[in-house]
Design a protein around this motif. Sequence first.
Motif, PDB file in Angstrom:
ATOM      1  N   VAL A 200       0.931  -1.376  -0.044  1.00 55.58           N
ATOM      2  CA  VAL A 200       0.093  -0.218  -0.181  1.00 55.58           C
ATOM      3  C   VAL A 200       1.031   1.241   0.199  1.00 55.58           C
ATOM      4  CG1 VAL A 200      -1.574   1.461   1.363  1.00 55.58           C
ATOM      5  CG2 VAL A 200      -2.023  -1.075   0.963  1.00 55.58           C
ATOM      6  N   GLY A 201       1.923   1.094   0.891  1.00 54.27           N
ATOM      7  CA  GLY A 201       2.852   2.409   0.806  1.00 54.27           C
ATOM      8  C   GLY A 201       3.604   2.602  -0.498  1.00 54.27           C
ATOM      9  N   ALA A 202       3.967   1.256  -1.046  1.00 53.82           N
ATOM     10  CA  ALA A 202       4.645   1.607  -2.499  1.00 53.82           C
ATOM     11  C   ALA A 202       3.489   2.109  -3.361  1.00 53.82           C
ATOM     12  CB  ALA A 202       5.106   0.210  -2.898  1.00 53.82           C
ATOM     13  N   ALA A 203       2.449   1.812  -3.373  1.00 53.95           N
ATOM     14  CA  ALA A 203       1.650   2.055  -4.400  1.00 53.95           C
ATOM     15  C   ALA A 203       1.231   3.836  -4.169  1.00 53.95           C
ATOM     16  CB  ALA A 203      -0.136   1.381  -4.253  1.00 53.95           C
ATOM     17  N   VAL A 204       0.908   3.899  -3.105  1.00 56.05           N
ATOM     18  CA  VAL A 204       0.846   5.611  -2.768  1.00 56.05           C
ATOM     19  C   VAL A 204       1.925   6.371  -3.435  1.00 56.05           C
ATOM     20  CG1 VAL A 204       0.389   7.436  -1.301  1.00 56.05           C
ATOM     21  CG2 VAL A 204      -0.840   5.227  -0.729  1.00 56.05           C
ATOM     22  N   ALA A 205       3.137   5.964  -3.077  1.00 56.92           N
ATOM     23  CA  ALA A 205       4.337   6.724  -3.538  1.00 56.92           C
ATOM     24  C   ALA A 205       4.519   6.586  -5.140  1.00 56.92           C
ATOM     25  CB  ALA A 205       5.470   5.942  -2.771  1.00 56.92           C
ATOM     26  N   GLU A 206       4.114   5.480  -5.674  1.00 59.76           N
ATOM     27  CA  GLU A 206       4.386   5.474  -7.202  1.00 59.76           C
ATOM     28  C   GLU A 206       3.405   6.211  -7.703  1.00 59.76           C
ATOM     29  OE1 GLU A 206       4.410   2.340 -10.828  1.00 59.76           O
ATOM     30  OE2 GLU A 206       3.923   1.475  -8.890  1.00 59.76           O
ATOM     31  N   ILE A 207       2.153   5.956  -7.263  1.00 59.01           N
ATOM     32  CA  ILE A 207       1.113   6.962  -8.196  1.00 59.01           C
ATOM     33  C   ILE A 207       1.302   8.377  -7.722  1.00 59.01           C
ATOM     34  CG2 ILE A 207      -1.448   7.568  -7.808  1.00 59.01           C
ATOM     35  CD1 ILE A 207      -1.807   4.384  -7.266  1.00 59.01           C
ATOM     36  N   ALA A 208       1.711   8.777  -6.561  1.00 57.84           N
ATOM     37  CA  ALA A 208       1.990  10.242  -6.273  1.00 57.84           C
ATOM     38  C   ALA A 208       3.139  10.672  -7.085  1.00 57.84           C
ATOM     39  CB  ALA A 208       2.307  10.589  -4.802  1.00 57.84           C
ATOM     40  N   GLY A 209       4.084   9.786  -7.393  1.00 57.09           N
ATOM     41  CA  GLY A 209       5.274  10.223  -8.127  1.00 57.09           C
ATOM     42  C   GLY A 209       4.904  10.186  -9.570  1.00 57.09           C
ATOM     43  N   CYS A 210       4.099   9.388 -10.048  1.00 55.77           N
ATOM     44  CA  CYS A 210       3.605   9.619 -11.472  1.00 55.77           C
ATOM     45  C   CYS A 210       2.768  10.659 -11.809  1.00 55.77           C
ATOM     46  CB  CYS A 210       3.019   8.144 -11.720  1.00 55.77           C
ATOM     47  SG  CYS A 210       4.210   6.804 -11.947  1.00 55.77           S
ATOM     48  N   PHE A 211       2.086  10.902 -10.613  1.00 57.32           N
ATOM     49  CA  PHE A 211       0.885  12.096 -10.639  1.00 57.32           C
ATOM     50  C   PHE A 211       1.701  13.452 -10.890  1.00 57.32           C
ATOM     51  CE2 PHE A 211      -2.067  15.237  -9.428  1.00 57.32           C
ATOM     52  CZ  PHE A 211      -3.061  14.990 -10.266  1.00 57.32           C
ATOM     53  N   ALA A 212       2.969  13.329 -10.341  1.00 55.69           N
ATOM     54  CA  ALA A 212       3.529  14.656 -10.117  1.00 55.69           C
ATOM     55  C   ALA A 212       4.168  14.965 -11.616  1.00 55.69           C
ATOM     56  CB  ALA A 212       4.873  14.444  -9.360  1.00 55.69           C
TER      57      ALA A 212
ATOM     58  N   TRP B  33       2.375  13.863 -14.360  1.00 59.57           N
ATOM     59  CA  TRP B  33       1.237  14.209 -15.121  1.00 59.57           C
ATOM     60  C   TRP B  33       0.928  15.520 -14.708  1.00 59.57           C
ATOM     61  CZ3 TRP B  33      -2.094  10.998 -18.064  1.00 59.57           C
ATOM     62  CH2 TRP B  33      -3.350  11.472 -17.982  1.00 59.57           C
ATOM     63  N   ALA B  34       1.080  15.955 -13.581  1.00 63.84           N
ATOM     64  CA  ALA B  34       0.759  17.253 -13.204  1.00 63.84           C
ATOM     65  C   ALA B  34       1.289  18.531 -14.088  1.00 63.84           C
ATOM     66  CB  ALA B  34       0.617  17.600 -11.788  1.00 63.84           C
ATOM     67  N   TRP B  35       2.720  18.006 -13.997  1.00 62.19           N
ATOM     68  CA  TRP B  35       3.592  19.007 -14.772  1.00 62.19           C
ATOM     69  C   TRP B  35       3.442  19.178 -16.595  1.00 62.19           C
ATOM     70  CZ3 TRP B  35       8.323  17.174 -17.577  1.00 62.19           C
ATOM     71  CH2 TRP B  35       9.317  18.139 -17.978  1.00 62.19           C
ATOM     72  N   LEU B  36       3.283  17.593 -17.105  1.00 59.08           N
ATOM     73  CA  LEU B  36       3.220  17.510 -18.323  1.00 59.08           C
ATOM     74  C   LEU B  36       1.552  17.906 -18.980  1.00 59.08           C
ATOM     75  CD1 LEU B  36       5.465  14.600 -19.085  1.00 59.08           C
ATOM     76  CD2 LEU B  36       5.719  16.996 -19.810  1.00 59.08           C
ATOM     77  N   ARG B  37       0.619  17.519 -18.135  1.00 59.73           N
ATOM     78  CA  ARG B  37      -0.750  17.680 -18.581  1.00 59.73           C
ATOM     79  C   ARG B  37      -1.506  18.665 -17.918  1.00 59.73           C
ATOM     80  NH1 ARG B  37      -2.341  12.372 -20.912  1.00 59.73           N
ATOM     81  NH2 ARG B  37      -4.148  13.551 -21.308  1.00 59.73           N
ATOM     82  N   LEU B  38      -1.245  18.924 -16.894  1.00 61.03           N
ATOM     83  CA  LEU B  38      -2.050  19.967 -16.089  1.00 61.03           C
ATOM     84  C   LEU B  38      -1.401  21.351 -15.996  1.00 61.03           C
ATOM     85  CD1 LEU B  38      -3.303  17.854 -13.217  1.00 61.03           C
ATOM     86  CD2 LEU B  38      -4.220  18.301 -15.432  1.00 61.03           C
TER      87      LEU B  38
ATOM     88  N   PRO C 128       9.510  16.424  -5.638  1.00 65.46           N
ATOM     89  CA  PRO C 128       8.671  15.668  -4.961  1.00 65.46           C
ATOM     90  C   PRO C 128       8.337  14.114  -5.678  1.00 65.46           C
ATOM     91  CG  PRO C 128       7.164  17.439  -5.306  1.00 65.46           C
ATOM     92  CD  PRO C 128       8.539  17.752  -5.791  1.00 65.46           C
ATOM     93  N   GLY C 129       7.969  14.263  -6.723  1.00 66.00           N
ATOM     94  CA  GLY C 129       7.648  13.333  -7.869  1.00 66.00           C
ATOM     95  C   GLY C 129       8.838  12.013  -7.708  1.00 66.00           C
ATOM     96  N   VAL C 130       9.942  12.616  -8.037  1.00 68.56           N
ATOM     97  CA  VAL C 130      11.077  11.735  -8.086  1.00 68.56           C
ATOM     98  C   VAL C 130      11.422  11.194  -6.652  1.00 68.56           C
ATOM     99  CG1 VAL C 130      13.576  11.521  -8.292  1.00 68.56           C
ATOM    100  CG2 VAL C 130      12.083  12.857 -10.167  1.00 68.56           C
TER     101      VAL C 130
END
Length: 107
Positions: free
Chosen positions: A8-20, A22-27, A36-38
């Motif tokens: 669960v911790g790994a999933a939250v960390a991976e999704i948050a990192g990838c979302f960062a 996404w936010a930079w490139l798409r939002l 913080p994403g890296v």
Amino acid sequence: MNTAFVYVGAAVAEIAGCFAFWAWLRLGKTIWWLLPGVLSLVVFAYLLTLVETNAAGRAYAAYGGIYIVASLFWLWGIESVRPDRWDVAGASICLIGAAVILLGPRG
């Protein structure tokens, strides 16, 4: 450490990192979102090394089911898009697969 908590911790960390990213490139967020994403992706990779298994591939395969479920919670909680019945059905199938991989007898 409990495997479920690690996943669960790994999933939250991976999704948050990838979302960062996404936010930079798409939002249109600033490039500073990548820092913080890296860091989050580094935490993700570290956490997967804590899984109690002798094979990295098995740890990653079982993690996939947890990641899918966590992604749907992210979809619902962060992006305000409610998963539909097909999302839930697919995630359920993946969790069953993850359980078979993790709990299957090894000999």
